[in-house]
Design an enzyme around this catalytic site. Sequence first.
Site, PDB file in Angstrom:
ATOM      1  N   GLU A  98       8.447  36.587   1.459  1.00 16.43           N
ATOM      2  CA  GLU A  98       9.101  35.585   2.796  1.00 16.43           C
ATOM      3  C   GLU A  98       7.858  35.116   3.261  1.00 16.43           C
ATOM      4  O   GLU A  98       7.073  35.529   4.194  1.00 16.43           O
ATOM      5  CB  GLU A  98       9.527  36.669   3.889  1.00 16.43           C
ATOM      6  CG  GLU A  98      10.722  37.476   3.310  1.00 16.43           C
ATOM      7  CD  GLU A  98      12.126  36.382   2.809  1.00 16.43           C
ATOM      8  OE1 GLU A  98      12.265  35.542   3.330  1.00 16.43           O
ATOM      9  OE2 GLU A  98      12.606  37.220   1.904  1.00 16.43           O
ATOM     10  N   LYS A 139       2.703  48.871   5.734  1.00 20.45           N
ATOM     11  CA  LYS A 139       1.541  48.579   6.150  1.00 20.45           C
ATOM     12  C   LYS A 139       1.787  47.418   7.418  1.00 20.45           C
ATOM     13  O   LYS A 139       2.035  46.006   7.237  1.00 20.45           O
ATOM     14  CB  LYS A 139       0.667  47.772   4.953  1.00 20.45           C
ATOM     15  CG  LYS A 139      -1.011  47.799   5.667  1.00 20.45           C
ATOM     16  CD  LYS A 139      -1.720  46.560   5.041  1.00 20.45           C
ATOM     17  CE  LYS A 139      -1.508  45.296   5.553  1.00 20.45           C
ATOM     18  NZ  LYS A 139      -1.766  45.207   7.049  1.00 20.45           N
ATOM     19  N   CYS A 199       8.644  32.103  11.544  1.00 23.10           N
ATOM     20  CA  CYS A 199       8.487  31.354  10.377  1.00 23.10           C
ATOM     21  C   CYS A 199       9.595  30.219  10.335  1.00 23.10           C
ATOM     22  O   CYS A 199       9.377  29.160   9.360  1.00 23.10           O
ATOM     23  CB  CYS A 199       8.957  32.343   9.249  1.00 23.10           C
ATOM     24  SG  CYS A 199      10.236  33.491   9.569  1.00 23.10           S
ATOM     25  N   GLU A 254       2.215  24.337   8.214  1.00 20.37           N
ATOM     26  CA  GLU A 254       2.718  25.292   9.253  1.00 20.37           C
ATOM     27  C   GLU A 254       1.675  25.508  10.377  1.00 20.37           C
ATOM     28  O   GLU A 254       0.752  26.178  10.308  1.00 20.37           O
ATOM     29  CB  GLU A 254       3.196  26.537   8.517  1.00 20.37           C
ATOM     30  CG  GLU A 254       3.797  27.154   9.612  1.00 20.37           C
ATOM     31  CD  GLU A 254       4.045  28.827   8.961  1.00 20.37           C
ATOM     32  OE1 GLU A 254       3.075  29.417   8.302  1.00 20.37           O
ATOM     33  OE2 GLU A 254       5.140  29.359   9.138  1.00 20.37           O
ATOM     34  N   THR A 288      -1.403  33.804   1.637  1.00 22.76           N
ATOM     35  CA  THR A 288      -1.550  35.345   1.274  1.00 22.76           C
ATOM     36  C   THR A 288      -0.522  35.687   0.165  1.00 22.76           C
ATOM     37  O   THR A 288      -0.965  36.423  -0.657  1.00 22.76           O
ATOM     38  CB  THR A 288      -1.184  36.203   2.427  1.00 22.76           C
ATOM     39  OG1 THR A 288      -1.944  35.596   3.725  1.00 22.76           O
ATOM     40  CG2 THR A 288      -1.475  37.614   2.343  1.00 22.76           C
ATOM     41  N   GLY A 289       0.589  35.069   0.213  1.00 22.58           N
ATOM     42  CA  GLY A 289       1.829  35.399  -0.656  1.00 22.58           C
ATOM     43  C   GLY A 289       1.118  35.062  -2.228  1.00 22.58           C
ATOM     44  O   GLY A 289       1.485  35.751  -3.026  1.00 22.58           O
ATOM     45  N   GLU A 306      -2.919  44.157  10.835  1.00 18.03           N
ATOM     46  CA  GLU A 306      -3.897  44.895  11.705  1.00 18.03           C
ATOM     47  C   GLU A 306      -3.806  44.613  13.207  1.00 18.03           C
ATOM     48  O   GLU A 306      -4.420  45.450  13.831  1.00 18.03           O
ATOM     49  CB  GLU A 306      -5.428  44.487  10.923  1.00 18.03           C
ATOM     50  CG  GLU A 306      -5.400  42.934  10.715  1.00 18.03           C
ATOM     51  CD  GLU A 306      -4.968  42.438   9.370  1.00 18.03           C
ATOM     52  OE1 GLU A 306      -3.934  42.782   8.996  1.00 18.03           O
ATOM     53  OE2 GLU A 306      -5.848  41.645   8.765  1.00 18.03           O
ATOM     54  N   GLY A 354       4.656  37.075   5.398  1.00 17.61           N
ATOM     55  CA  GLY A 354       3.461  36.611   5.906  1.00 17.61           C
ATOM     56  C   GLY A 354       3.328  35.086   5.566  1.00 17.61           C
ATOM     57  O   GLY A 354       4.155  34.440   5.069  1.00 17.61           O
ATOM     58  N   GLY A 355       1.865  34.755   5.451  1.00 14.29           N
ATOM     59  CA  GLY A 355       1.602  33.404   5.115  1.00 14.29           C
ATOM     60  C   GLY A 355       1.543  32.893   3.685  1.00 14.29           C
ATOM     61  O   GLY A 355       1.523  33.907   2.974  1.00 14.29           O
TER      62      GLY A 355
HETATM   63  P1  NAD Z   1      -0.647  36.968   6.670  1.00 17.83           P
HETATM   64  O1  NAD Z   1      -0.473  36.319   5.744  1.00 17.83           O
HETATM   65  O2  NAD Z   1      -2.168  36.558   7.398  1.00 17.83           O
HETATM   66  O3  NAD Z   1      -0.663  38.647   6.956  1.00 17.83           O
HETATM   67  C1  NAD Z   1       0.720  39.282   6.724  1.00 17.83           C
HETATM   68  C2  NAD Z   1       0.373  40.577   6.536  1.00 17.83           C
HETATM   69  O4  NAD Z   1      -0.403  40.589   5.140  1.00 17.83           O
HETATM   70  C3  NAD Z   1      -0.531  41.340   7.229  1.00 17.83           C
HETATM   71  O5  NAD Z   1      -0.173  42.669   7.491  1.00 17.83           O
HETATM   72  C4  NAD Z   1      -2.054  41.402   6.555  1.00 17.83           C
HETATM   73  O6  NAD Z   1      -2.592  42.174   6.795  1.00 17.83           O
HETATM   74  C5  NAD Z   1      -1.451  41.370   5.012  1.00 17.83           C
HETATM   75  N1  NAD Z   1      -2.346  40.716   4.079  1.00 17.83           N
HETATM   76  C6  NAD Z   1      -3.341  39.837   4.396  1.00 17.83           C
HETATM   77  N2  NAD Z   1      -4.145  39.685   3.140  1.00 17.83           N
HETATM   78  C7  NAD Z   1      -3.436  40.239   2.079  1.00 17.83           C
HETATM   79  C8  NAD Z   1      -3.890  40.617   0.715  1.00 17.83           C
HETATM   80  N3  NAD Z   1      -4.770  39.910   0.182  1.00 17.83           N
HETATM   81  N4  NAD Z   1      -3.026  41.435   0.422  1.00 17.83           N
HETATM   82  C9  NAD Z   1      -2.264  42.007   0.844  1.00 17.83           C
HETATM   83  N5  NAD Z   1      -1.806  42.142   1.953  1.00 17.83           N
HETATM   84  C10 NAD Z   1      -2.598  41.116   2.806  1.00 17.83           C
HETATM   85  O7  NAD Z   1       0.306  36.356   7.921  1.00 17.83           O
HETATM   86  P2  NAD Z   1       0.275  36.660   9.563  1.00 17.83           P
HETATM   87  O8  NAD Z   1      -0.806  35.667  10.064  1.00 17.83           O
HETATM   88  O9  NAD Z   1       0.357  37.769   9.879  1.00 17.83           O
HETATM   89  O10 NAD Z   1       1.804  35.950   9.973  1.00 17.83           O
HETATM   90  C11 NAD Z   1       2.193  34.589  10.146  1.00 17.83           C
HETATM   91  C12 NAD Z   1       2.784  34.080   8.765  1.00 17.83           C
HETATM   92  O11 NAD Z   1       3.923  35.042   8.492  1.00 17.83           O
HETATM   93  C13 NAD Z   1       3.301  32.710   8.679  1.00 17.83           C
HETATM   94  O12 NAD Z   1       2.938  31.798   7.774  1.00 17.83           O
HETATM   95  C14 NAD Z   1       4.991  32.914   9.183  1.00 17.83           C
HETATM   96  O13 NAD Z   1       5.426  31.741   8.418  1.00 17.83           O
HETATM   97  C15 NAD Z   1       5.123  34.141   8.028  1.00 17.83           C
HETATM   98  N6  NAD Z   1       6.158  34.836   8.432  1.00 17.83           N
HETATM   99  C16 NAD Z   1       7.151  34.417   7.400  1.00 17.83           C
HETATM  100  C17 NAD Z   1       8.658  35.166   7.629  1.00 17.83           C
HETATM  101  C18 NAD Z   1       9.587  34.970   6.766  1.00 17.83           C
HETATM  102  O14 NAD Z   1      10.766  35.505   6.782  1.00 17.83           O
HETATM  103  N7  NAD Z   1       9.609  33.834   5.827  1.00 17.83           N
HETATM  104  C19 NAD Z   1       8.871  35.949   8.722  1.00 17.83           C
HETATM  105  C20 NAD Z   1       7.738  36.159   9.439  1.00 17.83           C
HETATM  106  C21 NAD Z   1       6.547  35.512   9.363  1.00 17.83           C
END
Ligand code: NAD
Length: 486
Positions: free
Chosen positions: A244, A169, A278, A380, A226-227, A172, A222-223
């Site tokens: 991550e 996935k 990140c 962040e 969300t994690g 978006e 991701g963030g």
């Molecule tokens: P995000 O958390 O908003 O979204 C990441 C992904 O999760 C997207 O595909 C999104 O559609 C999906 N998502 C959102 N809500 C969800 C839910 N409730 N259940 C399942 N999936 C969901 O993050 P972003 O804004 O796309 O990316 C930026 C973030 O990613 C930053 O915080 C950055 O630090 C982090 N990041 C971490 C690493 C790492 O390796 N540690 C690498 C790149 C980015």
Amino acid sequence: MYVGGRFVGTDNAETRELFDPATGRAFGRVVEPQPSDLRAAVRVARKVFDESEWPWLSARERANLLLRIATKVEELGETFARLETLQTGKPLRESRLDVEDCVQCFRYYAGLIMQPNGMLLSVPESVHSYTFRQPIGVCGLIVPWNFPLLIACWKLAPALATGNTCILKPSEWTPVTALLLAKVLDEAGLPPGVVNVVPGAGDPIGRALVEDPDVNRVSFTGGTATGLNILQAAALNITRVSLELGGKSAVIVFEDADWECAVDHALFAIYYGAGQVCAAGSRLLLESTIHDRFLSELKTRAEHIRVGDGFDESVEMGPLVSEAHMRRVLQFIDKGREEGAQLVTGGKRATFPPPLAQGYFMQPTIFAGVTSDMSIVREEIFGPVLTVQPFVNEEDAVRMANDSQYGLAAGVFTRDVARVHRVVRRLQAGITWVNTYHTAYVEAPWGGLKRSGVGRELGIEAVHEYTEIRQVQISTVYAKSGFYPA
Ligand code: NAD
């Protein structure tokens, strides 16, 4: 969407517009799937895992497949790079590096999967005991927008090398290269249904993927907020999860550091990817004896960074990914000012004549005179915003670096080898760079401590993430237990 080896549509009439961050113009549309579409894709992946030969292919066969995928990605490298620049805004030179890393990643796991699988255990003689690893099952791979292709490959390569089936996935906002990758996987001969690509919103599509009882592992990048949602949702089915997440990484520069190397990497650490990385080195800690001179040189150099359209080969920093994200970064800057930080340079949207007039560009920004309780130091920002703080000695530097909820990365600049070892050991960071920054090798495990995540990508660790270990005990004699004598 790409499901069961075919590109398919959805009953949902709604579509999502995709924007070029450099111009603010819409360049395309993608389907907006519904949870029922996601469910259908999971069912396909489940069936392929449970009923097809895929998980049982020999390591050699899977390695050959990964090598074919690597070659195809390499052949289409420039197309991938240009599409990545179109959807994220990142300069072409960054997109090209991402593609090179993707190719390396498939080649690395093709090699790694040929290594011995399991161990013979030294148990008492009458038992032959060994371990082996096998695929987990259906993997939900959730990817952010900052490295849409690279992070997809970091997850897909080890997941496929070990025989899992996948639902990918993408974010978006950036689904384009993931969909092209689906075509490449198909052409490379991946059996239908092994990888399915379902774009769509985090909620409901990402959420439905995590909650689906047929999904055995979720790998999320991701963030942190969300994690946390994902960890809670996955708990209901005891689904394996790796996360991550975000970071607020410190770069420490000691007085004895190689000056040119330290200045150059301090800039690279924060402005690579316009700070939307990140592991961005967003907190610069300078030994107080060099603070003023270093800051003044940094300011001059930051003001020389060429901001602009990623398709212009001379551009060094592209736009932010979306208007909403740019507004969020600008709000952080306002907050920094309100909290009393001193704006050294930047702080505004960067403006250009048409066609870039509506682009989401920001000036490289530096704040000094900050304190550790300010939100720009703690949170962040995910943009080109650096905070600079002085420290008085080694202990002070380590304490300040560790004073964060995150623990993804850290940078140390010094020529003192003994100090390198002392400081590295005490830093709370999954990744530590010494006299360098931002290199990510597929051979080395990637991931964070504390609220930066759980688990690791890349390296042999990723093979462990996508497999379950089994143990077997075979008695070499027909002996009784002796517990229930006749
Ligand atoms: P995000 O958390 O908003 O979204 C990441 C992904 O999760 C997207 O595909 C999104 O559609 C999906 N998502 C959102 N809500 C969800 C839910 N409730 N259940 C399942 N999936 C969901 O993050 P972003 O804004 O796309 O990316 C930026 C973030 O990613 C930053 O915080 C950055 O630090 C982090 N990041 C971490 C690493 C790492 O390796 N540690 C690498 C790149 C980015």
